[in-house]
Structures are given as C-alpha cells and as structure tokens.
Write a protein that holds these residues in place. Structure first.
Motif, mmCIF file in Angstrom:
data_model
loop_
_atom_site.group_PDB
_atom_site.id
_atom_site.type_symbol
_atom_site.label_atom_id
_atom_site.label_comp_id
_atom_site.label_asym_id
_atom_site.label_seq_id
_atom_site.Cartn_x
_atom_site.Cartn_y
_atom_site.Cartn_z
ATOM 1 N N ALA A 13 0.619 -1.259 0.015
ATOM 2 C CA ALA A 13 0.262 -0.029 0.194
ATOM 3 C C ALA A 13 0.888 1.239 0.001
ATOM 4 O O ALA A 13 1.790 1.387 0.912
ATOM 5 C CB ALA A 13 -0.772 0.044 1.055
ATOM 6 N N GLY A 14 0.510 2.172 -1.053
ATOM 7 C CA GLY A 14 1.436 3.321 -1.044
ATOM 8 C C GLY A 14 2.645 2.990 -1.991
ATOM 9 O O GLY A 14 3.604 4.080 -2.189
ATOM 10 N N GLY A 15 2.658 1.987 -2.233
ATOM 11 C CA GLY A 15 4.114 1.724 -3.024
ATOM 12 C C GLY A 15 4.416 2.230 -4.347
ATOM 13 O O GLY A 15 5.523 2.572 -4.688
ATOM 14 N N LEU A 16 3.353 2.311 -5.030
ATOM 15 C CA LEU A 16 3.540 3.032 -6.382
ATOM 16 C C LEU A 16 4.175 4.246 -6.251
ATOM 17 O O LEU A 16 5.219 4.868 -6.747
ATOM 18 C CB LEU A 16 2.202 3.297 -7.313
ATOM 19 C CG LEU A 16 2.606 3.912 -8.740
ATOM 20 C CD1 LEU A 16 3.156 3.168 -9.607
ATOM 21 C CD2 LEU A 16 1.027 3.882 -9.477
ATOM 22 N N THR A 17 3.699 5.405 -5.467
ATOM 23 C CA THR A 17 4.018 6.728 -5.125
ATOM 24 C C THR A 17 5.415 6.612 -4.744
ATOM 25 O O THR A 17 6.369 7.393 -5.152
ATOM 26 C CB THR A 17 3.316 7.270 -4.116
ATOM 27 O OG1 THR A 17 1.926 7.256 -4.939
ATOM 28 C CG2 THR A 17 3.586 8.758 -3.805
ATOM 29 N N ALA A 18 6.026 5.720 -3.744
ATOM 30 C CA ALA A 18 7.063 5.547 -2.996
ATOM 31 C C ALA A 18 8.139 5.164 -4.268
ATOM 32 O O ALA A 18 9.356 5.812 -4.254
ATOM 33 C CB ALA A 18 7.092 4.748 -1.945
ATOM 34 N N LEU A 19 7.683 4.229 -5.109
ATOM 35 C CA LEU A 19 8.721 3.580 -6.113
ATOM 36 C C LEU A 19 8.891 4.584 -7.133
ATOM 37 O O LEU A 19 10.165 5.041 -7.508
ATOM 38 C CB LEU A 19 8.096 2.477 -6.568
ATOM 39 C CG LEU A 19 8.254 1.322 -6.013
ATOM 40 C CD1 LEU A 19 7.280 -0.030 -6.832
ATOM 41 C CD2 LEU A 19 9.663 0.745 -5.830
ATOM 42 N N LEU A 48 2.133 -1.168 -14.629
ATOM 43 C CA LEU A 48 2.897 -0.746 -13.427
ATOM 44 C C LEU A 48 4.363 -0.380 -13.955
ATOM 45 O O LEU A 48 5.211 0.615 -13.695
ATOM 46 C CB LEU A 48 3.235 -1.814 -12.383
ATOM 47 C CG LEU A 48 4.459 -1.480 -11.052
ATOM 48 C CD1 LEU A 48 3.925 -0.352 -10.470
ATOM 49 C CD2 LEU A 48 4.370 -2.741 -10.247
ATOM 50 N N CYS A 49 4.869 -1.193 -14.957
ATOM 51 C CA CYS A 49 6.217 -0.708 -15.642
ATOM 52 C C CYS A 49 6.166 0.440 -16.383
ATOM 53 O O CYS A 49 7.117 1.282 -16.306
ATOM 54 C CB CYS A 49 6.409 -2.084 -16.608
ATOM 55 S SG CYS A 49 6.980 -3.570 -15.446
ATOM 56 N N GLU A 50 5.180 0.597 -17.163
ATOM 57 C CA GLU A 50 4.903 1.946 -17.885
ATOM 58 C C GLU A 50 4.893 3.142 -16.999
ATOM 59 O O GLU A 50 5.484 4.164 -17.271
ATOM 60 C CB GLU A 50 3.693 1.777 -18.742
ATOM 61 C CG GLU A 50 3.217 2.896 -19.734
ATOM 62 C CD GLU A 50 1.995 2.307 -20.454
ATOM 63 O OE1 GLU A 50 1.382 3.472 -20.588
ATOM 64 O OE2 GLU A 50 1.719 1.536 -20.927
ATOM 65 N N LEU A 51 3.941 3.028 -15.876
ATOM 66 C CA LEU A 51 3.860 4.109 -14.819
ATOM 67 C C LEU A 51 5.347 4.492 -14.414
ATOM 68 O O LEU A 51 5.708 5.527 -14.170
ATOM 69 C CB LEU A 51 2.772 3.698 -13.813
ATOM 70 C CG LEU A 51 1.592 3.837 -14.225
ATOM 71 C CD1 LEU A 51 0.547 3.256 -13.027
ATOM 72 C CD2 LEU A 51 1.020 5.282 -14.524
ATOM 73 N N LEU A 52 6.113 3.340 -13.922
ATOM 74 C CA LEU A 52 7.592 3.455 -13.273
ATOM 75 C C LEU A 52 8.339 4.185 -14.256
ATOM 76 O O LEU A 52 9.298 4.775 -13.970
ATOM 77 C CB LEU A 52 7.973 2.205 -12.615
ATOM 78 C CG LEU A 52 7.273 1.705 -11.377
ATOM 79 C CD1 LEU A 52 7.532 0.318 -11.079
ATOM 80 C CD2 LEU A 52 6.989 2.794 -10.301
ATOM 81 N N SER A 53 8.345 3.737 -15.404
ATOM 82 C CA SER A 53 8.958 3.922 -16.656
ATOM 83 C C SER A 53 9.122 5.703 -16.767
ATOM 84 O O SER A 53 10.132 6.143 -17.247
ATOM 85 C CB SER A 53 8.836 3.383 -17.958
ATOM 86 O OG SER A 53 9.297 2.061 -17.868
ATOM 87 N N GLY A 54 7.914 6.057 -16.573
ATOM 88 C CA GLY A 54 7.791 7.543 -16.743
ATOM 89 C C GLY A 54 8.521 8.494 -15.640
ATOM 90 O O GLY A 54 8.915 9.533 -15.690
ATOM 91 N N HIS A 55 9.014 7.551 -14.627
ATOM 92 C CA HIS A 55 9.913 8.315 -13.579
ATOM 93 C C HIS A 55 11.144 7.979 -13.399
ATOM 94 O O HIS A 55 12.088 8.673 -12.935
ATOM 95 C CB HIS A 55 9.120 8.134 -12.179
ATOM 96 C CG HIS A 55 7.617 8.882 -12.287
ATOM 97 N ND1 HIS A 55 7.304 10.183 -11.753
ATOM 98 C CD2 HIS A 55 6.451 8.364 -12.637
ATOM 99 C CE1 HIS A 55 6.077 10.260 -11.987
ATOM 100 N NE2 HIS A 55 5.410 9.074 -12.496
#
Length: 189
Positions: A13-19, A48-55
């Motif tokens: 929980a909250g991991g996407l923002t933290a990552l 998830l990979c796409e979202l993280l790739s943007g950052h």
C-alpha cells in the motif's frame, strides 16, 4: 559488506508513489540490477512498468522466467507468480501458495536473492499494509547483506516497514527521500 551486486525492493500500500520517487532519484549510472516486488502493482504489471518508466532513471521491465538479472535495469515481479532468484542469478517463477496473502511475495523474492547474492545484496522495505518482507529481510541480514527500511512514520502505510524493523532490524532506517541517495553512495564507485 562487499560491493553490492544487486538490490531487491518490496512494497505494498502506497508503493507506487514511493517507487516513483525513489526510482527517479537513482543515479542513471547504477550498474546493479534492481528487482521490485510491489503488491499493489501485481494485477497489471505492464501498466506498473509503464508508470514507473515515466519516472525511473533506469529502464523498467517485467522479470521473466529463466532470464538473467540485467545490470542497470529495474525488474518488476510479474502478476500471479512468486519471483525467485536462482543460484545462477536467473529468475524463476512459481505458483506456490500465497505467502502473507500475496503472490508475488516479497519474502520469497528476498529469501531466494539472499541465497544467490549473500553479502553482496541490498534489501529495501518500503511502505505497505502487511508484514511481507520482514522474514526475507532477516534472511538478507543473516547472510551478510544490507537492510534498508523506510522510516515507518514517513510511509503512507507504516505496517510493513514497522514489521521489518521489529523482526529483522535494519542497517539503515531512513525517510523515503534519503533511500535513493544512500543506494547511490553504496553502489557507485
């Protein structure tokens, strides 16, 4: 500890923002493979990979069966499988029962990576709402690796980092914003 050869990271929980924040602050010269197990992203790992790739400062890909861990890449655990690191430092997928109500399980990833990398592994536990990762972080420390835990008061959901601290302790207990700078210092020559 010897020079780190790999980093494993777990969150819920909250991991996407933290990552997103952590991966954005990593040095693009980082050569160690980084393996992420995120419960909240496990239903649609492509998204998830796409979202993280943007950052992320590093390329983000889904971990695949029998593929080796790639230097300077962020590997994300796929949906519905436990992700393990084999002794030959290749990935293996398993449909064994859920651990701490999760598949992929952070404990399964951390335990297998600890065996493969021993004292050249860094384990990171971030925000989350269960105790997954605590046992695996204890394995990393027992085999000589370094344990980094997000300060529970700084986490969106403090349960997971607090469980890790209670069960395994930590070599470094830091707010999220300080974790990537520490990884950069530990991993870059």
């Amino acid at each position: 500890m010897h020079t780190p050869e790999a980093i494993v990271m777990g969150c819920s929980a909250g991991g996407l923002t933290a990552l997103e924040a952590l991966l954005a602050a990593l040095d693009p010269q980082l050569s160690q493979p980084l393996v992420v197990c995120c419960h909240t992203g496990s239903s649609n790992v492509d998204m998830l990979c796409e979202l993280l790739s943007g950052h992320a400062a590093l390329p983000v890909i889904e971990a695949r069966e029998r593929e080796p861990l790639q230097p300077g890449m962020v590997h994300v655990a796929p949906s519905g499988y436990h992700l393990l690191v084999e002794p030959d430092r290749r990935f293996a997928l398993s449909v064994d029962p859920r651990v701490s109500f999760a598949r992929p399980s952070i404990d399964v990833l951390f335990d297998s990576a600890a065996e493969a990398y021993r004292d050249t592994l860094i384990g990171v536990v971030l925000t989350g709402a269960n105790k997954d990762g605590a046992e695996g972080l204890a394995s990393i420390r027992r085999l000589g690796g370094v344990a980094i835990v997000q300060e529970p008061g700084d986490a969106e959901s403090p349960t997971m980092p607090q469980a890790a601290l209670d069960h395994a302790g930590a070599d470094h207990r830091l707010p999220l914003a300080a974790i990537a700078p520490l990884l950069n210092r530990l991993c870059l020559p």
